[in-house]
Design an enzyme around this catalytic site. Structure first.
Site, PDB file in Angstrom:
ATOM      1  CD  GLN A  94      57.384  36.745  95.527  1.00 16.00           C
ATOM      2  OE1 GLN A  94      57.354  37.924  95.882  1.00 16.00           O
ATOM      3  NE2 GLN A  94      57.289  36.391  94.267  1.00 16.00           N
ATOM      4  CB  CYS A 145      54.280  29.654  88.969  1.00 15.93           C
ATOM      5  SG  CYS A 145      54.759  30.373  87.385  1.00 15.93           S
ATOM      6  CG  ASP A 156      60.939  29.777  96.907  1.00 15.45           C
ATOM      7  OD1 ASP A 156      61.573  30.834  96.682  1.00 15.45           O
ATOM      8  OD2 ASP A 156      59.962  29.418  96.216  1.00 15.45           O
ATOM      9  CG  HIS A 206      56.851  29.638  92.188  1.00 14.24           C
ATOM     10  ND1 HIS A 206      57.558  29.033  91.175  1.00 14.24           N
ATOM     11  CD2 HIS A 206      56.428  30.826  91.686  1.00 14.24           C
ATOM     12  CE1 HIS A 206      57.549  29.814  90.106  1.00 14.24           C
ATOM     13  NE2 HIS A 206      56.869  30.912  90.379  1.00 14.24           N
ATOM     14  CE  LYS A 219      60.363  36.145  91.874  1.00 13.25           C
ATOM     15  NZ  LYS A 219      59.214  36.544  91.048  1.00 13.25           N
TER      16      LYS A 219
END
Length: 407
Positions: free
Chosen positions: A201, A362, A198, A121, A224
């Site tokens: 997600q 993104c 990261d 991302h 999220k």
């Protein structure tokens, strides 16, 4: 878990869009919020609203307890060793930028290497681009296999003794790939590099154990994972955070201020300058309670079953290209329909009350790797059902027929 019972706790899902019951399939962008989270934020503002760490009055004490209690919930949710290793941020983007701006600028120099992947991302790509430009370091990419997965043999070739930082997304927001971050961390550490993950997600959809992963930094977003917008967290190993300098200065993060010199508070507060995101932290804590009561293993199983059911149904439609691995462990499918722009697909689906995402997500370098300008994406969560998938498939068939007739 029963998704029909769960969805009853999400007020926003009980509405019609363009005359149709809402089917929300844009969960990778942001999740919806259950009553437990909405009520927790509402209660904070109605009963406990005060600044934290400052006042000795009752409201201040209650607000501080709620804020620091939320930090402990994040710690336990991702199995950090101690609550001081949890820094509240605005989200994953701010957390990754904090690592690049503080640890990166202090430890990366000309001739060093920073290693990432083409599937990152922009939030986990641009900070490292800027760090490389500022320091003269080299930005390197681990190549992707044909299906978007990473081969550890390529990781071994890309990371060298010159590598100082490795930053990889745990779950791709386009490909649905679950990266082997634990194995990548072991390779990075063998070469003396730090490992950044990261987790935007991954955290909402699977059980995360940062100690087992042995990552040095881990970033997450609350919005999220059923929490409010504007709140997230950075996990960092205490020894690394202790040695880092803050990047924001002002109230709340100081120990002693003189006319010409100042000192900082201890962890985690030296990184939380100014009035913090108190209501957001309270809401994030409530979201963690909500998810924990359901069980992350159950959520992961449900999403995987739903995504693979959706992929099987999509394969029945001629002219649909699906990107990423043939089998999904997470609830995310990115696709394109021949001769139909993704934005047109999303627009037609919206007319049927179905919300999906269309665009580059993104991830412009990854779009170029896929040789497309943009894609459509359906992403599932704990409140989605097979009926939602069936409505998606029916709408995609109608979309194909509509544009086929138009041509």
């Amino acid at each position: 878990m029963n998704p029909l019972e769960i969805r009853e706790q999400f007020p926003i899902l009980h509405q019609e869009i363009n005359g149709h019951p809402l089917v929300y399939l844009d969960n990778a962008a942001t999740s919806q919020k259950p009553l437990a989270v909405i009520d927790a934020v509402k209660r904070y503002y109605e009963w406990d609203n005060s600044n934290v760490h400052r006042g000795v009055h009752t409201l201040g004490s209650r607000a501080t307890d709620a804020y620091e209690g939320a930090r402990e919930k994040v710690q336990k949710f991702i199995n950090a060793k101690r609550s001081q290793e949890i820094i509240f941020t605005r989200g994953t983007t701010t957390a990754l930028n904090l690592v690049a701006s503080s640890y990166g600028h202090a430890n990366v120099k000309e001739g060093d290497e920073i290693v990432i992947t083409p599937m990152e991302h922009h939030s986990n790509l641009i900070p490292w681009q800027q760090l490389a430009k500022a320091t003269g370091a080299t930005l390197k990419y681990i190549p992707l296999q044909e299906d978007g997965n990473i081969d550890l043999a390529d990781v071994e070739k890309t990371i060298t003794d010159k590598t100082k930082m490795v930053s990889v997304v745990y779950v791709s927001n386009v490909l649905g790939v679950v990266n082997p971050v634990k194995a990548i961390a072991e390779i990075a550490h063998r070469h003396g590099a730090v490992m950044v993950v990261d987790g935007a997600q991954s955290t909402p959809h699977m059980k995360v154990d940062v100690q087992d992963l042995d990552c040095d930094f881990y970033a997450l977003s609350g919005h999220k994972m059923c929490g409010p917008t504007g709140i997230g967290a950075l996990y960092g190993k205490k020894a690394l955070l202790d040695a880092m300098e803050p990047v924001e200065f002002g109230g709340e993060m100081i120990d002693d201020v003189g006319l010409y010199e100042s000192t900082w508070k201890e962890l985690p507060w030296k990184f939380e300058g100014g009035t913090p995101i108190i209501a957001g932290a309270v809401g994030l804590g409530a979201a963690i309670d909500f998810l924990s009561n359901i069980g992350m293993d159950a959520i992961e199983r449900h999403e995987s079953l739903l995504a693979n059911y959706a992929m099987d149904r999509m394969r029945e439609i001629d002219g649909i290209s699906i990107y990423g691995p043939a089998k999904r462990d997470v609830g995310l499918i990115t696709f394109n329909m021949d001769e139909v722009h993704p934005h047109d697909v999303a627009t037609v689906l919206d007319a049927s009350g179905i919300a999906i995402r269309a665009g580059h997500h993104c991830c412009q370098p990854l779009m170029r790797w896929l040789k497309v300008g943009s894609t459509a994406r359906a992403s599932f969560y704990l409140y989605n059902t097979e009926e939602d998938v069936d409505r998606l498939i029916s709408a995609l068939i109608q979309t194909k027929e509509y544009f086929g007739d138009a041509t």
